[in-house]
Motif scaffolding. Structure first.
Motif, PDB file in Angstrom:
ATOM      1  N   SER A  33       0.765  -1.322   0.138  1.00 31.03           N
ATOM      2  CA  SER A  33       0.071   0.025  -0.011  1.00 31.03           C
ATOM      3  C   SER A  33       0.784   1.126   0.145  1.00 31.03           C
ATOM      4  N   ARG A  34       0.421   2.269  -0.653  1.00 34.59           N
ATOM      5  CA  ARG A  34       0.904   3.791  -0.784  1.00 34.59           C
ATOM      6  C   ARG A  34       0.490   4.546   0.310  1.00 34.59           C
ATOM      7  N   SER A  35       1.686   5.305   0.918  1.00 36.15           N
ATOM      8  CA  SER A  35       1.363   6.151   1.983  1.00 36.15           C
ATOM      9  C   SER A  35       2.080   7.462   1.614  1.00 36.15           C
ATOM     10  N   PHE A  36       1.718   8.463   2.443  1.00 36.94           N
ATOM     11  CA  PHE A  36       2.462   9.898   2.182  1.00 36.94           C
ATOM     12  C   PHE A  36       3.770   9.930   3.145  1.00 36.94           C
ATOM     13  N   TYR A  37       4.909  10.448   2.670  1.00 37.49           N
ATOM     14  CA  TYR A  37       5.705  10.910   3.412  1.00 37.49           C
ATOM     15  C   TYR A  37       5.994  12.332   3.345  1.00 37.49           C
ATOM     16  N   SER A  38       6.502  13.111   4.191  1.00 33.72           N
ATOM     17  CA  SER A  38       6.707  14.422   4.413  1.00 33.72           C
ATOM     18  C   SER A  38       7.664  14.840   5.403  1.00 33.72           C
ATOM     19  N   GLN A  39       7.500  16.204   5.878  1.00 29.19           N
ATOM     20  CA  GLN A  39       8.296  17.012   6.717  1.00 29.19           C
ATOM     21  C   GLN A  39       9.905  16.738   6.159  1.00 29.19           C
ATOM     22  N   CYS A  40       9.836  17.306   4.767  1.00 29.71           N
ATOM     23  CA  CYS A  40      11.080  17.038   4.204  1.00 29.71           C
ATOM     24  C   CYS A  40      11.645  18.584   4.179  1.00 29.71           C
ATOM     25  N   GLY A  41      13.112  18.597   4.981  1.00 28.15           N
ATOM     26  CA  GLY A  41      13.517  20.043   5.044  1.00 28.15           C
ATOM     27  C   GLY A  41      12.559  20.504   6.080  1.00 28.15           C
ATOM     28  N   THR A  42      12.237  21.950   5.649  1.00 27.20           N
ATOM     29  CA  THR A  42      11.457  22.824   6.489  1.00 27.20           C
ATOM     30  C   THR A  42       9.895  22.779   6.190  1.00 27.20           C
ATOM     31  N   ASN A  43       9.457  21.768   5.328  1.00 26.25           N
ATOM     32  CA  ASN A  43       8.150  21.399   5.158  1.00 26.25           C
ATOM     33  C   ASN A  43       7.253  21.059   6.058  1.00 26.25           C
ATOM     34  N   ARG A  44       6.016  21.590   6.068  1.00 29.05           N
ATOM     35  CA  ARG A  44       5.076  20.899   7.366  1.00 29.05           C
ATOM     36  C   ARG A  44       4.893  19.599   7.199  1.00 29.05           C
ATOM     37  N   PRO A  45       4.565  18.912   8.068  1.00 28.10           N
ATOM     38  CA  PRO A  45       4.138  17.286   7.936  1.00 28.10           C
ATOM     39  C   PRO A  45       2.589  17.110   7.698  1.00 28.10           C
ATOM     40  N   ILE A  46       2.441  15.936   7.066  1.00 22.55           N
ATOM     41  CA  ILE A  46       1.176  15.339   6.774  1.00 22.55           C
ATOM     42  C   ILE A  46       0.757  14.247   7.823  1.00 22.55           C
ATOM     43  N   ARG A  47      -0.434  14.744   8.854  1.00 18.86           N
ATOM     44  CA  ARG A  47      -0.856  13.947   9.755  1.00 18.86           C
ATOM     45  C   ARG A  47      -2.504  13.733   9.628  1.00 18.86           C
ATOM     46  N   ARG A  48      -3.219  14.671   8.851  1.00 19.17           N
ATOM     47  CA  ARG A  48      -4.448  14.733   8.607  1.00 19.17           C
ATOM     48  C   ARG A  48      -4.872  15.133   7.040  1.00 19.17           C
ATOM     49  N   PRO A  49      -5.692  14.744   6.650  1.00 23.86           N
ATOM     50  CA  PRO A  49      -5.950  15.417   5.086  1.00 23.86           C
ATOM     51  C   PRO A  49      -6.001  16.873   4.877  1.00 23.86           C
ATOM     52  N   GLY A  50      -6.142  17.332   5.894  1.00 23.06           N
ATOM     53  CA  GLY A  50      -6.176  18.877   5.877  1.00 23.06           C
ATOM     54  C   GLY A  50      -4.616  19.547   5.648  1.00 23.06           C
ATOM     55  N   ASP A  51      -3.807  18.615   5.942  1.00 21.95           N
ATOM     56  CA  ASP A  51      -2.403  19.111   6.166  1.00 21.95           C
ATOM     57  C   ASP A  51      -1.766  19.107   4.559  1.00 21.95           C
ATOM     58  N   LEU A  52      -2.556  18.200   3.933  1.00 24.77           N
ATOM     59  CA  LEU A  52      -2.213  18.287   2.482  1.00 24.77           C
ATOM     60  C   LEU A  52      -2.266  19.617   1.433  1.00 24.77           C
ATOM     61  N   ALA A  53      -3.205  20.621   2.142  1.00 21.53           N
ATOM     62  CA  ALA A  53      -3.525  21.832   1.452  1.00 21.53           C
ATOM     63  C   ALA A  53      -2.367  22.532   1.137  1.00 21.53           C
ATOM     64  N   GLY A  54      -2.414  22.709  -0.024  1.00 25.23           N
ATOM     65  CA  GLY A  54      -1.239  23.787  -0.499  1.00 25.23           C
ATOM     66  C   GLY A  54       0.077  23.131  -0.914  1.00 25.23           C
ATOM     67  N   LEU A  55       0.407  21.747  -0.313  1.00 28.30           N
ATOM     68  CA  LEU A  55       1.460  20.841  -0.739  1.00 28.30           C
ATOM     69  C   LEU A  55       1.523  20.406  -1.930  1.00 28.30           C
ATOM     70  N   LYS A  56       2.893  20.405  -2.397  1.00 25.19           N
ATOM     71  CA  LYS A  56       3.187  19.898  -3.699  1.00 25.19           C
ATOM     72  C   LYS A  56       3.688  18.312  -3.615  1.00 25.19           C
ATOM     73  N   VAL A  57       2.857  17.490  -4.027  1.00 22.24           N
ATOM     74  CA  VAL A  57       3.189  16.170  -3.726  1.00 22.24           C
ATOM     75  C   VAL A  57       3.501  15.226  -5.062  1.00 22.24           C
ATOM     76  N   ARG A  58       4.602  14.576  -5.187  1.00 23.69           N
ATOM     77  CA  ARG A  58       5.084  13.909  -6.119  1.00 23.69           C
ATOM     78  C   ARG A  58       3.955  12.728  -6.471  1.00 23.69           C
ATOM     79  N   VAL A  59       3.509  12.608  -7.712  1.00 24.99           N
ATOM     80  CA  VAL A  59       2.758  11.367  -7.841  1.00 24.99           C
ATOM     81  C   VAL A  59       3.391  10.672  -9.152  1.00 24.99           C
ATOM     82  N   GLN A  60       2.928   9.488  -9.545  1.00 21.24           N
ATOM     83  CA  GLN A  60       3.402   8.747 -10.630  1.00 21.24           C
ATOM     84  C   GLN A  60       2.681   9.366 -11.855  1.00 21.24           C
TER      85      GLN A  60
END
Length: 335
Positions: free
Chosen positions: A155-182
């Motif tokens: 299964s695929r899951s999110f990883y974040s808190q890369c450098g100074t970027n904010r973490p993803i813990r809830r769906p709302g944390d994705l707002a405005g983040l640039k997320v790499r996808v296939q």
């Protein structure tokens, strides 16, 4: 432009060079041994490569030494896109691709990139081993691509808190983040449904993109997160398990159709045995990967999946009226 839409000049020159390098993808040597060339872009430590080694061993044994698979790992002969093109013209016999980019050839493969279709791993494999799941493997024939089996990619899951970027813990944390996808329109829609900005980037370029802030987050399974060393730059792994995207073992339809019925049976048996072996290896690799990234300082969290599921429910309904909606409902109803 789809992968199968080949630029007449540039792509043809590239494919011609590859063809000259590869020779015949399936050929007989001086001892009348049918040699199938298989290329993939993973390293030799992965469960996929080890399962392919077993596949080659079993094919040689089943055929009494009259068939052989030569494996070229670690992107030796190119990358996934090039391998697919080489299969289409018959210059490479076999490869492994994720089901996500395969949706450009088989529309039903979109189902794997739609979030929260499968309840758990058992549910996924009941579908893959069902008649409908197996039937999807043959639906790329008109594009000269035949699937012969599925490998487990978890299964695929999110990883974040890369450098100074904010973490993803809830769906709302994705707002405005640039997320790499296939390279999958369905994957893009999934991230957009969760409020993020989906950014397709090739796998080989992702480490640098995360490190330099070109993207803020990514998503993948635990072994890939570990083996890619993305844990070195991303310190939060949120196990939301939004999608379960298997790998597809492909063979060139041109090569397959030139094998005898007996040779096809031997090859299919070797593939089936490798699938069972790879699932065992995958489970162990997943456990070891999670332990390793934790030891390296990554925080692994298990969020409330219901929050993520609620955010993408409208995406499920958006397919109403399309053929894939019936497949979606069929899978949900499976016991």
């Amino acid at each position: 432009m789809g992968i199968h839409s080949i630029n007449p000049l540039i792509q043809w020159r590239k494919l011609l060079i590859f063809s000259l390098l590869l020779g015949l993808a399936a050929c007989k040597n001086d001892q009348d041994v049918e040699v199938l060339k298989l290329a993939h872009n993973l390293d030799q430590t992965t469960s996929v490569h080890q399962a392919m080694v077993l596949m080659a061993k079993r094919l040689y044994e089943l055929s009494g030494g009259t068939m052989r698979i030569d494996i070229y790992p670690s992107g030796q002969l190119g990358q996934e896109r090039e391998y697919i093109e080489l299969l289409q013209i018959g210059s490479l016999a076999m490869t492994k691709v994720s089901a996500s980019p395969m949706e450009g050839f088989v529309q039903e493969m979109r189902i794997f990139s739609i979030p929260y279709v499968f309840r758990d791993e058992d549910h996924l494999w009941r579908f893959l081993e069902s008649e409908k799941g197996k039937a999807m493997l043959a639906k790329g024939e008109d594009k000269r691509l035949r699937g012969v089996g599925y490998y487990d990619a978890g299964s695929r899951s999110f990883y974040s808190q890369c450098g100074t970027n904010r973490p993803i813990r809830r769906p709302g944390d994705l707002a405005g983040l640039k997320v790499r996808v296939q390279e999958s329109q369905t994957s893009v829609r999934m991230v957009q449904a969760l409020g993020g900005s989906a950014t397709p980037i090739s796998w080989g370029e992702l480490y640098t993109a995360l490190q330099q802030g070109v993207v803020d987050a990514a998503e993948n399974n635990p072994p890939s997160f570990f083996l890619s060393k993305h844990f070195e730059v991303c310190k939060l792994y949120t196990i939301d398990e939004h999608t379960a995207v298997p790998d597809v073992i492909l063979i060139s339809s041109y090569i397959w159709n030139n094998l005898s019925a007996q040779q096809q049976a031997w090859l299919q048996q070797a593939v089936d045995e490798s699938v069972k072996y790879q699932r065992i290896l995958w489970a162990e690799a997943t456990r070891e990967a999670l332990e390793a990234v934790k030891a390296a300082g990554v925080e692994v969290v298990y969020p409330d999946k219901a929050e993520f599921q609620a955010e993408v429910e409208s995406m499920h309904e958006s397919y109403r009226g399309e053929p894939i909606y019936d497949l979606l409902q069929h899978i949900k109803a499976m016991q």
